[in-house]
Motif scaffolding. Structure first.
Motif, PDB file in Angstrom:
ATOM      1  N   ASP A  52       0.829  -1.206   0.000  1.00 18.57           N
ATOM      2  CA  ASP A  52       0.000   0.000   0.000  1.00 18.57           C
ATOM      3  C   ASP A  52       0.865   1.259   0.000  1.00 18.57           C
ATOM      4  OD1 ASP A  52      -2.221  -1.607   0.031  1.00 18.57           O
ATOM      5  OD2 ASP A  52      -2.712  -1.268   2.144  1.00 18.57           O
ATOM      6  N   TYR A  53       1.977   1.201   0.724  1.00 18.76           N
ATOM      7  CA  TYR A  53       2.853   2.369   0.773  1.00 18.76           C
ATOM      8  C   TYR A  53       3.428   2.673  -0.606  1.00 18.76           C
ATOM      9  CZ  TYR A  53       6.756   5.442   1.838  1.00 18.76           C
ATOM     10  OH  TYR A  53       7.628   6.503   1.844  1.00 18.76           O
ATOM     11  N   TYR A  54       3.889   1.647  -1.299  1.00 20.49           N
ATOM     12  CA  TYR A  54       4.449   1.883  -2.627  1.00 20.49           C
ATOM     13  C   TYR A  54       3.371   2.322  -3.621  1.00 20.49           C
ATOM     14  CZ  TYR A  54       9.345   0.529  -2.011  1.00 20.49           C
ATOM     15  OH  TYR A  54      10.676   0.496  -1.673  1.00 20.49           O
ATOM     16  N   ASP A  55       2.139   1.862  -3.441  1.00 17.97           N
ATOM     17  CA  ASP A  55       1.052   2.377  -4.275  1.00 17.97           C
ATOM     18  C   ASP A  55       0.855   3.873  -4.030  1.00 17.97           C
ATOM     19  OD1 ASP A  55       0.562  -0.026  -5.508  1.00 17.97           O
ATOM     20  OD2 ASP A  55      -1.175  -0.543  -4.278  1.00 17.97           O
ATOM     21  N   LYS A  56       0.946   4.273  -2.764  1.00 18.28           N
ATOM     22  CA  LYS A  56       0.829   5.695  -2.433  1.00 18.28           C
ATOM     23  C   LYS A  56       1.976   6.490  -3.056  1.00 18.28           C
ATOM     24  CE  LYS A  56       0.825   8.966   1.445  1.00 18.28           C
ATOM     25  NZ  LYS A  56       1.951   9.751   0.870  1.00 18.28           N
ATOM     26  N   VAL A  57       3.186   5.937  -2.994  1.00 18.73           N
ATOM     27  CA  VAL A  57       4.340   6.606  -3.598  1.00 18.73           C
ATOM     28  C   VAL A  57       4.103   6.816  -5.095  1.00 18.73           C
ATOM     29  CG1 VAL A  57       6.775   6.281  -4.222  1.00 18.73           C
ATOM     30  CG2 VAL A  57       6.015   5.834  -1.880  1.00 18.73           C
ATOM     31  N   ASP A 348      14.130  12.077   0.623  1.00 16.86           N
ATOM     32  CA  ASP A 348      13.968  12.052   2.079  1.00 16.86           C
ATOM     33  C   ASP A 348      12.580  11.544   2.454  1.00 16.86           C
ATOM     34  OD1 ASP A 348      16.430  13.255   1.949  1.00 16.86           O
ATOM     35  OD2 ASP A 348      15.818  15.140   2.899  1.00 16.86           O
ATOM     36  N   GLU A 349      11.571  12.066   1.789  1.00 18.87           N
ATOM     37  CA  GLU A 349      10.185  11.728   2.114  1.00 18.87           C
ATOM     38  C   GLU A 349       9.917  10.235   1.954  1.00 18.87           C
ATOM     39  OE1 GLU A 349       5.732  12.494   0.189  1.00 18.87           O
ATOM     40  OE2 GLU A 349       7.479  13.562  -0.587  1.00 18.87           O
ATOM     41  N   VAL A 350      10.284   9.683   0.811  1.00 17.27           N
ATOM     42  CA  VAL A 350       9.990   8.276   0.542  1.00 17.27           C
ATOM     43  C   VAL A 350      10.826   7.369   1.435  1.00 17.27           C
ATOM     44  CG1 VAL A 350      10.079   6.452  -1.200  1.00 17.27           C
ATOM     45  CG2 VAL A 350       9.217   8.721  -1.805  1.00 17.27           C
ATOM     46  N   GLN A 351      12.090   7.705   1.629  1.00 10.14           N
ATOM     47  CA  GLN A 351      12.952   6.861   2.462  1.00 10.14           C
ATOM     48  C   GLN A 351      12.515   6.874   3.934  1.00 10.14           C
ATOM     49  OE1 GLN A 351      16.986   5.619   1.738  1.00 10.14           O
ATOM     50  NE2 GLN A 351      15.320   4.475   0.799  1.00 10.14           N
ATOM     51  N   LYS A 352      12.007   7.989   4.416  1.00  3.56           N
ATOM     52  CA  LYS A 352      11.522   8.028   5.800  1.00  3.56           C
ATOM     53  C   LYS A 352      10.309   7.120   5.975  1.00  3.56           C
ATOM     54  CE  LYS A 352      13.226  12.636   7.036  1.00  3.56           C
ATOM     55  NZ  LYS A 352      12.864  14.051   7.346  1.00  3.56           N
ATOM     56  N   GLY A 353       9.381   7.167   5.039  1.00  2.00           N
ATOM     57  CA  GLY A 353       8.224   6.285   5.117  1.00  2.00           C
ATOM     58  C   GLY A 353       8.616   4.825   5.012  1.00  2.00           C
ATOM     59  N   LEU A 357       8.066   1.874   8.219  1.00  2.00           N
ATOM     60  CA  LEU A 357       7.333   0.621   8.049  1.00  2.00           C
ATOM     61  C   LEU A 357       8.240  -0.602   8.141  1.00  2.00           C
ATOM     62  CD1 LEU A 357       4.906   1.620   5.152  1.00  2.00           C
ATOM     63  CD2 LEU A 357       4.310   1.175   7.534  1.00  2.00           C
ATOM     64  N   ASN A 358       9.513  -0.398   8.520  1.00  3.76           N
ATOM     65  CA  ASN A 358      10.477  -1.504   8.613  1.00  3.76           C
ATOM     66  C   ASN A 358      10.586  -2.272   7.299  1.00  3.76           C
ATOM     67  OD1 ASN A 358      11.226  -1.119  11.357  1.00  3.76           O
ATOM     68  ND2 ASN A 358       9.332  -2.125  12.004  1.00  3.76           N
ATOM     69  N   MET A 359      10.513  -1.555   6.179  1.00  2.00           N
ATOM     70  CA  MET A 359      10.616  -2.200   4.877  1.00  2.00           C
ATOM     71  C   MET A 359      12.061  -2.493   4.496  1.00  2.00           C
ATOM     72  SD  MET A 359       7.738   0.060   2.864  1.00  2.00           S
ATOM     73  CE  MET A 359       8.031  -0.671   1.249  1.00  2.00           C
ATOM     74  N   GLY A 360      12.993  -1.927   5.212  1.00  2.00           N
ATOM     75  CA  GLY A 360      14.406  -2.124   4.935  1.00  2.00           C
ATOM     76  C   GLY A 360      15.213  -1.089   5.691  1.00  2.00           C
ATOM     77  N   LEU A 361      16.499  -1.047   5.413  1.00  2.00           N
ATOM     78  CA  LEU A 361      17.387  -0.104   6.082  1.00  2.00           C
ATOM     79  C   LEU A 361      17.795   0.970   5.086  1.00  2.00           C
ATOM     80  CD1 LEU A 361      19.591  -2.566   8.132  1.00  2.00           C
ATOM     81  CD2 LEU A 361      17.525  -1.356   8.816  1.00  2.00           C
ATOM     82  N   PRO A 362      17.259   2.172   5.225  1.00  2.00           N
ATOM     83  CA  PRO A 362      17.454   3.208   4.211  1.00  2.00           C
ATOM     84  C   PRO A 362      18.910   3.623   4.073  1.00  2.00           C
ATOM     85  CG  PRO A 362      16.529   4.152   6.210  1.00  2.00           C
ATOM     86  CD  PRO A 362      16.503   2.664   6.390  1.00  2.00           C
ATOM     87  N   PRO A 365      20.770   9.208   4.557  1.00  3.36           N
ATOM     88  CA  PRO A 365      21.006   9.514   5.974  1.00  3.36           C
ATOM     89  C   PRO A 365      19.846  10.239   6.646  1.00  3.36           C
ATOM     90  CG  PRO A 365      22.933  10.074   4.649  1.00  3.36           C
ATOM     91  CD  PRO A 365      21.830   9.759   3.686  1.00  3.36           C
ATOM     92  N   ALA A 366      19.056  10.976   5.882  1.00  5.40           N
ATOM     93  CA  ALA A 366      17.942  11.723   6.462  1.00  5.40           C
ATOM     94  C   ALA A 366      16.883  10.809   7.059  1.00  5.40           C
ATOM     95  CB  ALA A 366      17.308  12.621   5.402  1.00  5.40           C
ATOM     96  N   ALA A 367      16.879   9.532   6.654  1.00  8.49           N
ATOM     97  CA  ALA A 367      15.852   8.600   7.122  1.00  8.49           C
ATOM     98  C   ALA A 367      16.320   7.713   8.266  1.00  8.49           C
ATOM     99  CB  ALA A 367      15.387   7.727   5.959  1.00  8.49           C
TER     100      ALA A 367
END
Length: 436
Positions: A52-57, A348-353, A357-362, A365-367
């Motif tokens: 769902d998050y990637y659909d939002k992106v 920054d915006e996408v990597q923080k989200g 959601l614990n989708m990976g390790l960004p 650095p901003a995330a």
């Protein structure tokens, strides 16, 4: 969760194309516009929240780029790899998705040689400046062909309750091999199976030898061996001897030689998730996977993490770790706006989200402060202490023609059919074009 499986069998191209529609549900193309430009984007985040998050992106990107339609395909990881292999080998660039995942190393080198992936060095210079310490495995002949968005390291996830039951109340986050072996002894004495390993899928077993190489060999020694196709340095033999010593302690779950890595409650991850073993060697995907394998769907508070043990007198830098990442490639047949999508995915915006959601390790650095799970915060701290990015899984670094025979031989160490010298012989033979 991003990377969950690290290997896949090939599928026929026709089957790959026929099945694509199954991953493209839930989003509609923008209406009311002429000359809509479509970008195809494949990813492997199939859990509901991540998908769902990637659909939002994608929707947000379309909003900011009128006339662009992002066609998102979410695929289970092994399925995605098989379909990518099929499309990349089809000799039809139009079948290659516009934006797709890369694991770097020898696999990427083959894609560059085939001319199917774009040079992103100049067009994504701003994004690359932020993540420069992670780009080495995505660089070929001085040019960067993929944008790494997640970079994890492998280590041991463990059940704090079971450790305490065995009398282990203090856990060094960067243990020595003597400390680690002591924990195994205490767990066995308490009747608790120390470690689960999904050796039935082979690659989880191979991680042990790969990591021993990081410990026993210097980075330069490994790179020189790859370049010369000679693994004669004694450090490679020592890596196998250390693995044989661990296997001899019999620390693994019953039936480990046929245990699956991640599928179902009897898999290696399932055993850890449900408190049937004390620990498992796994990557940054493990917390999300463990949560999905529990009846209540939650990541337990008892799940913690420590780094792979160091060895006395090792030649490798003790701060170096092994792991791998995921990156976004853009195909040479993609429209230019696909590059903008790949760059947006590093924002920054996408990597923080992504981190929340614990989708990976960004990699951005901003995330870093947005990572939600405490064990993953510990992992990132260890990752970022090293002077270089994690050393890539050797089978990925070498490519499948060398990596597959190597993994198969390491598996035989776990079944008692091979040993340290045979593993060295196998990698030398594969590197020089012979598997006899």
């Amino acid at each position: 969760m991003t990377t969950t499986k690290r290997a896949a069998s090939a599928l026929a191209l026709g089957a790959a194309i026929a099945l694509l529609a199954s991953g493209c549900a839930g989003r509609a193309a923008p209406g009311g516009l002429d000359n809509v430009q479509t970008i195809t984007w494949w990813h492997n985040s199939t859990q509901t929240a991540a998908k769902d998050y990637y659909d939002k992106v994608a929707n947000d990107f379309e909003r900011d780029h009128p006339g662009v339609n992002v066609e998102v395909t979410a695929l289970e990881h092994s399925d995605m790899l098989a379909r990518l292999d099929a499309t990349l080998e089809s000799d039809d660039p139009e079948q290659v998705p516009d934006v797709f995942m890369s694991r770097g190393g020898g696999e990427l080198e083959g894609e560059v040689a085939a001319g199917v992936t774009r040079d992103l060095t100049k067009v994504a210079a701003e994004e690359l400046a932020k993540i420069s310490r992670f780009t080495n495995d995505y660089t070929v002949d001085g040019k960067v062909y993929a944008l790494p968005y997640s970079m994890g390291i492998v280590g041991f996830y463990y059940n704090t309750d079971l450790f305490e039951q065995a009398g282990i109340t203090e856990v060094n986050p960067s243990p020595t091999i003597d400390e680690f072996n002591g924990w195994i002894d205490q767990l066995q004495a308490a009747g608790i199976p120390p470690i689960s390993v999904g050796a039935g899928d082979k690659w989880p077993a191979a991680h042990y030898w790969f990591y021993n190489v990081v410990r026993e060999c210097t980075y330069d020694t490994v790179e020189a061996a790859i370049a010369s196709k000679s693994y004669a340095d004694p450090c490679f033999l020592r890596a196998g001897e250390s693995l044989s010593a661990l296997v001899a302690k019999q620390p693994f779950n019953e039936g480990y030689a046929t245990t699956a890595a991640q599928e179902g409650p009897t898999s290696a991850s399932g055993l850890l998730a449900n408190g049937q073993v004390a620990m498992e060697l796994a990557g940054h995907w493990e917390p999300g996977l463990v949560g999905g394998l529990r009846a209540d769907g939650t990541v337990p508070d008892t799940l913690s993490w420590f780094a792979y043990p160091t060895f006395p007198g090792q030649a490798g830098d003790p701060l170096d770790q092994m792991g791998g990442g995921d990156a976004w490639e853009v195909s040479t047949s993609a429209p230019d706006v696909a590059v903008d999508l790949a760059k947006y995915l590093l924002s920054d915006e996408v990597q923080k989200g992504f981190a929340e959601l614990n989708m990976g390790l960004p990699t951005n650095p901003a995330a870093a402060d947005s990572i939600a799970f405490p064990a993953l915060q510990d992992l990132v701290a260890v990752r970022d202490k090293a002077s270089r990015a994690p050393q890539l899984y050797l089978d990925t670094r070498l490519g499948s023609k060398i990596g597959d025979p190597l993994v198969a031989e390491i598996y035989k160490v776990f079944t008692g059919e091979s040993g340290a010298q045979q593993v060295v012989d196998a990698i030398n033979a594969a590197a020089n074009g012979s598997t006899e």
